[in-house]
Design an enzyme around this catalytic site. Structure first.
Site, PDB file in Angstrom:
ATOM      1  N   GLU A  73       0.885  -1.078  -0.038  1.00  0.00           N
ATOM      2  CA  GLU A  73      -0.021  -0.015   0.034  1.00  0.00           C
ATOM      3  C   GLU A  73       0.951   1.148   0.101  1.00  0.00           C
ATOM      4  O   GLU A  73       1.862   1.243   0.791  1.00  0.00           O
ATOM      5  CB  GLU A  73      -0.783  -0.036   1.217  1.00  0.00           C
ATOM      6  N   ASP A 108      -4.574  11.736   7.849  1.00  0.00           N
ATOM      7  CA  ASP A 108      -3.441  11.258   8.504  1.00  0.00           C
ATOM      8  C   ASP A 108      -2.985  11.985   9.783  1.00  0.00           C
ATOM      9  O   ASP A 108      -3.041  13.182   9.929  1.00  0.00           O
ATOM     10  CB  ASP A 108      -2.357  11.264   7.403  1.00  0.00           C
ATOM     11  N   TYR A 145     -10.990  -2.017   2.280  1.00  0.00           N
ATOM     12  CA  TYR A 145     -10.587  -1.560   3.416  1.00  0.00           C
ATOM     13  C   TYR A 145     -11.280  -1.347   4.607  1.00  0.00           C
ATOM     14  O   TYR A 145     -12.138  -0.557   4.665  1.00  0.00           O
ATOM     15  CB  TYR A 145      -9.802  -0.358   2.959  1.00  0.00           C
TER      16      TYR A 145
END
Lengths: 272, 422
Positions: free
Chosen positions: A50, A61, A176
Site C-alpha cells: 500500500e 493522516d 479496506y
C-alpha cells in the site's frame, strides 16, 4: 483489471494465511531510498503493498504519515516521480499487488482520467482516494475502471448495514476496513472489528477484507484475522521505522534491518 | 442559489454507473450533494459522511421549525445586537460621484459578522445533542465567536489556530481563553488557517459522536457552504431593506472581502437575483498578484479539491496546495467557498485583488474620515469600493460589508503606519 489481488488472496487462502500489507510513502525519505525500502518490504515477506503519494494537506493522516509526506515533498517528490518509482519496482516484481492511497486533489490535479491512466502504466493495481467517500465515487470509479484499476473504498467502523452493502458492491480488489475512528497512527490501537460486519460484507460479495488504522503489533494482525478479515495493513508503525533513521545516511542499513524484522514479525502473525 | 428547491440534492443512484451520461470529460462532482454548478460536493473521509448527512438533515428540519427560527432570531437581536446599521459615509467619498454605505457588522457582538452563523450552528449542535464544539480560526474572529457561543450554551469548546496567526492576533487568543475556550496551536504546514482546518477535521474524525465541528466559512464539505450562507443571509436581507428605505432604490454595487467568503456570501445572497446590482468580491492580493505572496484564490488559482469541496484552490502544477499570504489573517487562505467559484464561473460576481498596502491605506482612511476603525479584512472591500468611487462618472450607490472591527489589528498595523500622522 489485473488479477494480482485475486491470485494473491487465493494463494494465501490455500496456505491458510492472511495477508500482511505494509504502507509506506513513495519518495520518503528520498527517491532512491524509497525504492530500496519497497524492495526490502517485498523481500521480507509483504504480501501486497500500500503506497502513498505525498500530499501537502493529508486530513486523514496523523503526525507520523504527515511528517513522512513532508520529508518526501521536501526532497521534491511529485506524483509522476512517485509513479516512476513504482514502475521500476513493477519491472522487478511482476506479481505483487500494489495499491495507491492518495488524496483527491492529486487525482484531479492534472485531470482524473490521465492520473488513472498513468497509474495503470506504472503497474498500479488499485487506488483508494482517502477523501472520496462512496457518495462522491461514480466519476472516480468510472475513470479507474476505464484505466483497468480497481477502485478501493473504506468501511468505517460506524458503517450501517446499508453502507456495508454499498461498499461491498463498489470496492474492487480488496475492502479496506477501518480498525478504528480518527486518523492514521499507531498511538491508538485498532479495535477488533465486529466479525458480524465482516461476515455481512462477505455475504454481500465484497472482495477480501483488510483491516487498517492502528495496526502496529502482531496481536493486532491476529485479532483482525480472527474476526474474519483476510489481512491487515500497517502504515504508521512501518513509517515510524523510516522516520527514526531518516536524515542520517549512516543509519540506512539499520533501517532496512529493522524494516525487514518488522515485516517478518507481522507476517508471521498471519499464519494461524 | 442552493435553496433547497434549487440545489441539486439528489444522491447518486446505481443506474448512473451504467448510464450513457458519463463521457470522458465527466464533471468530478456530477450528481453529488451540495453542488453549485460544477463546484461543491462532499469530499471527506467516509467516516465523516454520516455526521455530515445528519447535520444536513438537522439543518433542513431546523430551518422549517418556527421555534428554532424564533430562538435564532431572538438571540441575534438580544444577544448579538441585530439589526446592524447601514451607515452612509459623510466624508469618505467627498469629491467623487459615489455614495458609500457601510453595513456595520463591525458593531455586532464579538466584533464581526462571524457571530451570526456561530449562534445558528451552536443551536443546531445543541439540537443534535452534541456537547462539544471545535472550530478553526484564522484572524481569531471565528474563534472568538465560537468561544462566546461555547460560553453561552455551556459547551466544551476547542479552537485550532495556526501558531503564525496566534502571534499576529494575540488579543483574540486572550479573548477566547477568557471565555473558557481551549486554544490549540497548530504547528503543521504554513501554521495558518488552512492547517487549522486540517487539524479540526482530524479531531472530528475521532470525536464526531459528541462533537460538532463549527466550521467558520462557506467553504468545506456540504452542507457547510449552505448552512453558513443561510445563517449569514441576514446581512444582505437587512442591507437590502435599509438601502431601499434610505435611497428608494437598490445599490449599484455591493462589495465584500473574500477569504473563505462567508461575509460576502451573507451580503450577496439576497442580491444574487437582482441583476442590476454588481457583486464584487475582494481577494487579498498581498504583495501583488504578480508575486507568489497573495491569497487571490479565484484570480490566480484553478479548480481542485481542498477541505471537502471542489472549488478554486491555490495549488502548484502537481496539485499540492500552495501557501497563501495576506496581511489579514482572516483572508489568508488558499481555498474559497464553492458558491463563489460558481458565481465567478457564470459571471454573476466579479473577483478583484487588493494588496496589503491598499488595504492598509483604506484602514487608515476610514479611521480618519469617519472615525471607524475597520478590520484589515474589511479594509480590502473598502479599498476596492474607493477605487470604484474614484472612477465613477455618474452618481453611484455602493454598499460595503464592513464585516469586522479593527481593534484586533491595531498591534499588527502599528509598525506599518507608525503613530499615523500627528
Amino acid at each position: 483489471m489485473s488479477q494480482r489481488y485475486e491470485k494473491t488472496f487465493a494463494d494465501l487462502k490455500k496456505k491458510g494465511e492472511g495477508a500482511f500489507i505494509p504502507f509506506v510513502m513513495l519518495g520518503d525519505p528520498d527517491t532512491r531510498e524509497s525504492e530500496a525500502i519497497i524492495e526490502t518490504l517485498i523481500e521480507s515477506g509483504a504480501d501486497a503493498l500500500e503506497l502513498g503519494i505525498p500530499f501537502s494537506d493529508p486530513v486523514a493522516d496523523g503526525p507520523v504519515i504527515q511528517t513522512s509526506a513532508n520529508r518526501a515533498l521536501e526532497k521534491g517528490a511529485t506524483p509522476d516521480g512517485c509513479l516512476d518509482i513504482l514502475a521500476r519496482i513493477r519491472k522487478k516484481y511482476e506479481d505483487i499487488p500494489a495499491g495507491l492511497l492518495v488524496y483527491a486533489n492529486l487525482v484531479v490535479g492534472k485531470g482524473a482520467e490521465s492520473f488513472y491512466k498513468r497509474a495503470a502504466e506504472a503497474g498500479v493495481d488499485s487506488v483508494l482516494v482517502a477523501d472520496v467517500p462512496t457518495l462522491m465515487a461514480p466519476p472516480f470509479v468510472r475513470y479507474a475502471q476505464n484505466a483497468g484499476i480497481d477502485p478501493v473504498f473504506i468501511v468505517p467502523p460506524n458503517a450501517s448495514d446499508e453502507k456495508l452493502r454499498e461498499v461491498a458492491a463498489l470496492t474492487k480488489g480488496y475492502t479496506y476496513f477501518l480498525g478504528r475512528a480518527g486518523v492514521t497512527g499507531a498511538d491508538q490501537e485498532m479495535k477488533v472489528p465486529l466479525s458480524s460486519k465482516i461476515a455481512l460484507l462477505k455475504e454481500a460479495g465484497a472482495p477480501p477484507v483488510v483491516v487498517g488504522f492502528g495496526i502496529s503489533r502482531p496481536e493486532h494482525v491476529r485479532a483482525s484475522l480472527k474476526a474474519g478479515a483476510d489481512g491487515a495493513i500497517s502504515g504508521s508503525a512501518t513509517v515510524a521505522i523510516i522516520a527514526a533513521h531518516a536524515g542520517d545516511p549512516g543509519k540506512m542499513g539499520k533501517m532496512h534491518e529493522e524494516l525487514a524484522a518488522f515485516v517478518k514479525l507481522m507476517k508471521s502473525a498471519t499464519r494461524i | 442559489m442552493c435553496d433547497s428547491k434549487m440545489c441539486d440534492s439528489k444522491m447518486f443512484n446505481s443506474e448512473m454507473f451504467n448510464s450513457e451520461m458519463f463521457d470522458s470529460d465527466v464533471k468530478i462532482t456530477q450528481g453529488a450533494l451540495g453542488r453549485f454548478g460544477e463546484f461543491g460536493g462532499m469530499f471527506v473521509p467516509e467516516i465523516l459522511v454520516p455526521t455530515l448527512l445528519a447535520l444536513d438533515k438537522a439543518f433542513e428540519e431546523a430551518r422549517g421549525d418556527p421555534a428554532f427560527v424564533a430562538e435564532f432570531e431572538g438571540l441575534l437581536k438580544e444577544y448579538a445586537g441585530r439589526e446592524t446599521p447601514l451607515y452612509r459615509c459623510r466624508n469618505l467619498t467627498s469629491g467623487t460621484k459615489a455614495t458609500i454605505y457601510l453595513k456595520r457588522e463591525d458593531l455586532l457582538h464579538g466584533g464581526a459578522h462571524k457571530t451570526n452563523q456561530v449562534i445558528g450552528q451552536a443551536l443546531l449542535a445543541r439540537r443534535m445533542g452534541k456537547t462539544r464544539l471545535i472550530a478553526e480560526t484564522g484572524a481569531g474572529q471565528h474563534g472568538v465567536a465560537t468561544a462566546l457561543a461555547g460560553a453561552l450554551f455551556k459547551m466544551e469548546t476547542r479552537v485550532y489556530m495556526g501558531s503564525k496567526d496566534m502571534e499576529r492576533q494575540a488579543p483574540n487568543v486572550f479573548r477566547m481563553r477568557l471565555m473558557g475556550t481551549e486554544v490549540v496551536p497548530v504547528e503543521t504546514g504554513s501554521r495558518g488557517l488552512k492547517d487549522a482546518i486540517n487539524e479540526a477535521l482530524r479531531d472530528w474524525a475521532a470525536s464526531y459522536e459528541n462533537t460538532h465541528y463549527l466550521l467558520g466559512t462557506v467553504a468545506g464539505p456540504h452542507p457547510f457552504p449552505t448552512i453558513v450562507r443561510e445563517f449569514q443571509r441576514v446581512i444582505g436581507r437587512e442591507a437590502k431593506r435599509q438601502i431601499l428605505e434610505a435611497e428608494g432604490r437598490l445599490p449599484d454595487a455591493v462589495f465584500a472581502c473574500v477569504g473563505g467568503g462567508s461575509n460576502a456570501m451573507g451580503i450577496f445572497a439576497d442580491f444574487i437575483d437582482e441583476p442590476a446590482v454588481k457583486l464584487i468580491g475582494v481577494e487579498p492580493a498581498g504583495h501583488g498578484l504578480h508575486t507568489e505572496k497573495h491569497g487571490a484564490t479565484i484570480e490566480k488559482g484553478r479548480p481542485g479539491i481542498l477541505h471537502g469541496s471542489y472549488s478554486y484552490v491555490l495549488q502548484d502544477e502537481n496539485g499540492q496546495i500552495r501557501e497563501s499570504h495576506s496581511i489579514s489573517a482572516g483572508l489568508d487562505y488558499p481555498g474559497v467557498g464553492a458558491q463563489h467559484s460558481h458565481l465567478h464561473s457564470i459571471g454573476r460576481a466579479q473577483y478583484i485583488g487588493i494588496t496589503d498596502q491598499e488595504a492598509l491605506d483604506a484602514f487608515t482612511r476610514l479611521s480618519r474620515e469617519e472615525g471607524i476603525i475597520p478590520a484589515l479584512e474589511s479594509s480590502h472591500a473598502l479599498a476596492q469600493a474607493l477605487k470604484h468611487a474614484q472612477d465613477a462618472a455618474a452618481p453611484q450607490i455602493y454598499i460595503v460589508n464592513l464585516s469586522g472591527r479593527g481593534d484586533k489589528d491595531i498591534e499588527q498595523v502599528m509598525p506599518y503606519i507608525g503613530g499615523a500622522r500627528s
